[in-house]
Scaffold this active site. Structure first.
Site, PDB file in Angstrom:
ATOM      1  N   GLU A   6     -59.850 -11.977  33.025  1.00 12.84           N
ATOM      2  CA  GLU A   6     -59.923 -12.112  31.445  1.00 12.84           C
ATOM      3  C   GLU A   6     -59.970 -13.521  30.944  1.00 12.84           C
ATOM      4  O   GLU A   6     -60.265 -13.693  29.960  1.00 12.84           O
ATOM      5  CB  GLU A   6     -58.479 -11.495  31.037  1.00 12.84           C
ATOM      6  CG  GLU A   6     -58.394 -11.288  29.525  1.00 12.84           C
ATOM      7  CD  GLU A   6     -57.240 -10.420  29.184  1.00 12.84           C
ATOM      8  OE1 GLU A   6     -56.479 -10.353  29.811  1.00 12.84           O
ATOM      9  OE2 GLU A   6     -57.278  -9.896  27.842  1.00 12.84           O
ATOM     10  N   GLY A  57     -53.399  -0.654  29.580  1.00 16.39           N
ATOM     11  CA  GLY A  57     -51.889  -0.566  29.371  1.00 16.39           C
ATOM     12  C   GLY A  57     -50.808  -1.243  30.129  1.00 16.39           C
ATOM     13  O   GLY A  57     -50.507  -0.960  31.259  1.00 16.39           O
ATOM     14  N   SER A  70     -55.173  -2.227  23.202  1.00 17.67           N
ATOM     15  CA  SER A  70     -56.325  -2.108  22.306  1.00 17.67           C
ATOM     16  C   SER A  70     -57.618  -0.902  22.733  1.00 17.67           C
ATOM     17  O   SER A  70     -57.529  -0.694  23.749  1.00 17.67           O
ATOM     18  CB  SER A  70     -57.185  -3.478  22.663  1.00 17.67           C
ATOM     19  OG  SER A  70     -56.485  -4.451  22.386  1.00 17.67           O
TER      20      SER A  70
HETATM   21  C1  LIG Z   1     -55.150  -8.694  19.143  1.00 14.60           C
HETATM   22  C2  LIG Z   1     -53.918  -8.161  20.561  1.00 14.60           C
HETATM   23  C3  LIG Z   1     -54.539  -7.238  21.471  1.00 14.60           C
HETATM   24  C4  LIG Z   1     -53.933  -7.058  22.457  1.00 14.60           C
HETATM   25  N1  LIG Z   1     -54.493  -6.193  23.176  1.00 14.60           N
HETATM   26  C5  LIG Z   1     -53.833  -5.429  24.552  1.00 14.60           C
HETATM   27  C6  LIG Z   1     -54.060  -4.585  25.356  1.00 14.60           C
HETATM   28  O1  LIG Z   1     -55.145  -3.918  25.302  1.00 14.60           O
HETATM   29  N2  LIG Z   1     -53.151  -4.312  26.390  1.00 14.60           N
HETATM   30  C7  LIG Z   1     -52.160  -4.905  26.594  1.00 14.60           C
HETATM   31  O2  LIG Z   1     -51.486  -4.305  27.734  1.00 14.60           O
HETATM   32  N3  LIG Z   1     -51.652  -5.996  25.821  1.00 14.60           N
HETATM   33  C8  LIG Z   1     -52.327  -6.203  24.864  1.00 14.60           C
HETATM   34  N4  LIG Z   1     -51.998  -7.201  23.950  1.00 14.60           N
HETATM   35  C9  LIG Z   1     -50.609  -7.845  24.277  1.00 14.60           C
HETATM   36  C10 LIG Z   1     -50.486  -9.399  24.702  1.00 14.60           C
HETATM   37  O3  LIG Z   1     -50.984  -9.367  26.046  1.00 14.60           O
HETATM   38  C11 LIG Z   1     -49.027  -9.601  24.229  1.00 14.60           C
HETATM   39  O4  LIG Z   1     -48.878  -9.573  22.853  1.00 14.60           O
HETATM   40  C12 LIG Z   1     -48.857 -11.224  24.948  1.00 14.60           C
HETATM   41  O5  LIG Z   1     -48.806 -11.146  26.101  1.00 14.60           O
HETATM   42  C13 LIG Z   1     -47.429 -11.659  24.354  1.00 14.60           C
HETATM   43  O6  LIG Z   1     -46.359 -10.898  24.462  1.00 14.60           O
HETATM   44  P1  LIG Z   1     -45.269 -10.208  23.309  1.00 14.60           P
HETATM   45  O7  LIG Z   1     -46.300  -9.765  22.107  1.00 14.60           O
HETATM   46  O8  LIG Z   1     -44.390  -9.076  23.872  1.00 14.60           O
HETATM   47  O9  LIG Z   1     -44.748 -11.693  22.876  1.00 14.60           O
HETATM   48  P2  LIG Z   1     -43.320 -12.472  23.409  1.00 14.60           P
HETATM   49  O10 LIG Z   1     -43.646 -12.124  25.002  1.00 14.60           O
HETATM   50  O11 LIG Z   1     -42.183 -11.624  22.979  1.00 14.60           O
HETATM   51  O12 LIG Z   1     -43.383 -13.636  22.894  1.00 14.60           O
HETATM   52  C14 LIG Z   1     -42.886 -14.152  21.718  1.00 14.60           C
HETATM   53  C15 LIG Z   1     -42.824 -15.915  21.561  1.00 14.60           C
HETATM   54  O13 LIG Z   1     -42.065 -16.236  22.748  1.00 14.60           O
HETATM   55  C16 LIG Z   1     -42.942 -17.101  23.542  1.00 14.60           C
HETATM   56  N5  LIG Z   1     -42.485 -16.894  24.911  1.00 14.60           N
HETATM   57  C17 LIG Z   1     -42.167 -15.795  25.749  1.00 14.60           C
HETATM   58  N6  LIG Z   1     -41.900 -16.297  26.928  1.00 14.60           N
HETATM   59  C18 LIG Z   1     -41.868 -17.504  26.847  1.00 14.60           C
HETATM   60  C19 LIG Z   1     -41.583 -18.615  28.179  1.00 14.60           C
HETATM   61  N7  LIG Z   1     -41.329 -18.186  29.374  1.00 14.60           N
HETATM   62  N8  LIG Z   1     -41.673 -19.723  27.542  1.00 14.60           N
HETATM   63  C20 LIG Z   1     -42.284 -20.349  26.472  1.00 14.60           C
HETATM   64  N9  LIG Z   1     -42.505 -19.413  25.459  1.00 14.60           N
HETATM   65  C21 LIG Z   1     -42.399 -18.020  25.914  1.00 14.60           C
HETATM   66  C22 LIG Z   1     -44.093 -16.668  23.387  1.00 14.60           C
HETATM   67  O14 LIG Z   1     -45.264 -17.520  23.693  1.00 14.60           O
HETATM   68  C23 LIG Z   1     -44.107 -16.153  21.665  1.00 14.60           C
HETATM   69  O15 LIG Z   1     -44.528 -17.195  20.931  1.00 14.60           O
HETATM   70  C24 LIG Z   1     -52.738  -7.703  22.750  1.00 14.60           C
HETATM   71  C25 LIG Z   1     -52.010  -8.531  21.848  1.00 14.60           C
HETATM   72  C26 LIG Z   1     -52.728  -8.811  20.753  1.00 14.60           C
HETATM   73  C27 LIG Z   1     -52.447  -9.739  19.722  1.00 14.60           C
END
Ligand SMILES: Cc1cc2nc3c(=O)[nH]c(=O)nc-3n(C[C@H](O)[C@H](O)[C@H](O)COP(=O)(O)OP(=O)(O)OC[C@H]3O[C@@H](n4cnc5c(N)ncnc54)[C@H](O)[C@@H]3O)c2cc1C
Lengths: 306, 377
Positions: free
Chosen positions: B239, B122, B156
């Protein structure tokens, strides 16, 4: 398993880097450009004395008795500083062509590039690596000068092939890949150095993500190629060597192009060294094994895996 | 530069191989996709088998090299994936082992290794993804417990997890990175609500987790209060480090299967496709070497993988997507048939450049921390 460099290997790399910094620094590089690639025979002999060519010969034949991994580290340094000359061919001829091992002879290979010979006028001997994998001296009475893309590598065209070349020797391909790796690493460093010092919009341009991400990708390509080249040196497997060349070619060519982009207008000048890296990388990418050929070799390996 | 394994390592490999050859045929078939309780039971049973055979703690105790051999051999033999035990074995477990008290290690590690307790992660929140340090789920100390309120997302395996490694804000007044704490939270605690989210692949492998005044005993805090960011960095380096090593082996196998298929259906005669597959072969060979490089570094520096993990993760996530794009080329119209594993894998591979830190974030890490470029905005 410990894939890292051993202490001896680190010391070797340090020693070679120091030697080259002293004997082939920026001024010597630009002097070589002004000479249009003509070789410095004194330096060639010094390289011979330092063991560049005899590195892999057994000790009782006057060599250092080292292996491909050490040779790869040496040629990586060669690639970093753009040292000119048919270094790979002479290295491979050491032990079979007189004078190659100690740098008193310059040996060039007519099988390195199809129909073209490098450093023809400086070379004492022209060889062809035939299907038996060893260098055969060939008689080339005349060849026609070709304006060369790379200012540090004069080229001549042969009227007819002197001898049918065999498949490129693995060591030749790998050492060329090692030169590409050194060039890729150097381009990454130069791009980063420039990006930290060049200020636009009130900040170093490296602070712009578009620039920082270009540099990060250069690093990724370089480090992936490094793992491939080093592992191929340890195992000596021909397919893995071809794969390493493929990735190192890409790292060097794209690295130099990205470096040019990071340098802006300065990158497009004759005065900056960026174009020297790009042009040599383009030439090396055609030496021994082209991308197309390397990809076909990989495909064949896949097809025979079952 | 030594790629040879020691006699002891080769012996470990041979014993493991024998054991796998004897054990795998006796396993029940994998449960149907989407049946989470069955999936949990299946994954747990496999972990128990590993534990009973003496391989249970390989992710926690073994040297990085033995762990690599384990991942290579299990994948080559087609053994089940860590599955629901991923977070426990590869995240929470290593974190507890490195940062937990002796009592905490005693309490949590055994059940993880025996496959008895499933963990989830989480970390992410609706407004804190890449910018994880902006997380807002708050925890207020009340006697011997923290009272936690907020929301997590993309969690997840939340549906079947017993525990959650939870990041909370314990000091809203402190600078962002200094007010975070790492807690282990029971998923059946009053106030925890899990709502499954459907992925684009149709599965429900992640979920939203709502937290409404959940009481978490202070004894279940790992590391000091407000020191959670540092603990988190330990978790993330695991990880991105060796967690994907087995998958590289799997991708190499898939690639040979694709080549065989292409030769059977004539696609192989197309030089563009053939060369594309050839390039991928070089790519995955190099990625395996990169894994060995990172493992060697990790072994020398005490087990915590370094920034080599970001280099690997960037290149691997991209290569995996290219691999499954190439399978589509070989499948032809089959690329539209969702009953085919490669078609489903192609969809799943889309998450690789996002999960565990997006590609953009990995590039930021390399630019700033390895190359020393100024911080971007
Ligand atoms: C299959 C899957 C399983 C997952 N499992 C878990 C889990 O078990 N537990 C958990 O806690 N999380 C989990 N996640 C979450 C995952 O860690 C996040 O989706 C990821 O870190 C991106 O965050 P976001 O989705 O909020 O995207 P955002 O941070 O909103 O990003 C949106 C876009 O902006 C870009 N961006 C953001 N900040 C910057 C920056 N500073 N510079 C350049 N570009 C930037 C990103 O690269 C992306 O293209 C999972 C995600 C997936 C897809």
């Amino acid at each position: 398993m410990d894939f890292r460099l051993s202490d001896d290997q680190r010391a070797l790399r340090r020693g070679v880097r120091e030697l080259l910094a002293g004997r082939f620094g920026r001024e010597a590089l630009r002097a070589a450009v002004d000479r249009e690639g003509g070789l410095d025979r004194k330096l060639w002999r010094e390289l011979g004395d330092a063991g560049f060519f005899a590195l892999r010969l057994p000790e009782d034949e006057g060599g250092a008795g080292l292996g491909l991994p050490e040779a790869v580290l040496v040629f990586e340094e060669v690639g970093r500083v753009l040292l000119p000359g048919p270094l790979v061919a002479t290295h491979l001829a050491a032990g079979s062509v007189p004078g190659a091992a100690d740098g008193t002879a310059v040996v060039t290979a007519a099988s390195e590039l199809p129909s073209l010979v490098q450093h023809f006028e400086d070379a004492d001997t022209v060889v062809v690596f035939a299907s038996d994998g060893v260098p055969h001296r060939v008689d080339v009475p005349e060849a026609e000068a070709v304006p060369s893309l790379d200012p540090l590598t004069p080229l001549h065209r042969l009227p007819r092939p002197p001898l049918t070349p065999g498949p490129p020797p693995g060591a030749a391909v790998l050492l060329t890949a090692a030169e590409q790796l050194g060039s890729a690493a150097r381009s990454t460093e130069e791009a980063v150095r420039h990006a930290k010092s060049r200020v636009q919009f009130g900040r170093p341009v490296g602070g712009f993500q578009a620039v920082g991400h270009l540099c990060a990708e250069m690093l990724v390509r370089t480090e992936t190629a490094r793992a491939a080249v080093y592992a191929a040196a340890v195992g000596g497997d021909l397919t893995e060597i071809a794969g390493a060349k493929l990735l190192a070619d890409e790292a060097a060519v794209r690295g130099a192009r990205d470096c040019l982009q990071v340098f802006g207008g300065m990158g497009f000048t004759w005065e900056s060294d960026v174009h020297l890296h790009l042009k040599r990388a383009l030439l090396r990418a055609r030496r021994w094994l082209t991308t197309a050929r390397a990809e076909e070799i990989q495909a064949q390996a896949l097809a025979s895996a079952f | 530069m030594d790629l040879a394994y020691t006699a002891a390592e080769e012996e470990f490999r041979a014993r493991l191989r024998d054991w796998l050859a004897g054990t795998l045929p006796t396993l029940p078939p994998p449960p149907p996709a989407g049946d989470w309780p069955a999936r949990r039971a299946h994954d747990s049973a496999w972990q128990r088998r590993l534990y009973d055979a003496g391989y249970g703690n390989v992710h926690l105790d073994a040297s990085p090299t033995l762990r690599l051999i384990f991942l290579e051999e299990t994948e080559k033999a087609g053994a089940p994936y860590v599955g629901a035990n991923f977070v426990g074995l590869l995240h929470a477990g290593p974190t507890i082992a490195a940062e937990g008290t002796p009592e905490q290690r005693e309490r949590w590690l055994g059940p993880i290794l025996r496959g008895e307790e499933i963990w989830c992660q989480g970390f992410s929140e609706p407004d804190a993804g890449s910018d994880l340090a902006s997380l807002r789920t708050k925890a207020v100390r009340d006697g011997d417990a923290y009272v936690v309120t907020g929301q997590k997302i993309w969690t997840s395996h939340a549906e079947v997890a017993d525990w959650c490694e939870l990041l909370v804000r314990t000091d809203p007044g402190a600078p962002r990175h200094r007010g975070i704490t790492w807690l282990a939270m029971r998923m059946d605690a009053p106030g925890v609500t899990v709502r499954p989210l459907r992925t684009l692949a149709g599965s429900t492998e992640f979920a939203e987790v709502f937290l409404d005044e959940v009481r978490v005993p202070a004894a279940d805090r790992v590391g000091e209060e407000n020191d959670g960011w540092r603990v988190t960095m330990v978790t993330l380096s695991f990880e991105r480090g060796t967690a994907f090593a087995g998958e590289v082996v799997a991708c190499r196998r898939t690639l040979t299967e694709v080549a065989t298929r292409a030769r059977a259906n004539g696609c192989w005669d197309d030089p563009v496709l053939r060369r594309r597959l050839g390039r991928l072969h070089a790519e995955f060979t190099a990625l395996w070497r990169l894994v060995q490089w990172n493992v060697s570094e990790a072994a020398a520096t005490g087990g915590v993988p370094g920034t080599g993990g970001s280099v690997f993760k960037l290149r691997y996530s991209q290569a995996r997507q290219e691999l499954y794009d190439a399978t589509a080329e070989v499948l032809g119209p089959g690329a539209l048939d969702l009953s085919l594993p490669w078609t489903r894998e192609r969809l799943s591979s889309l998450s690789y450049t996002i999960a565990a830190g997006t590609s953009q974030i990995q590039r930021n890490i390399l630019a700033e921390r390895v190359l020393g470029l100024p911080k971007g905005r």
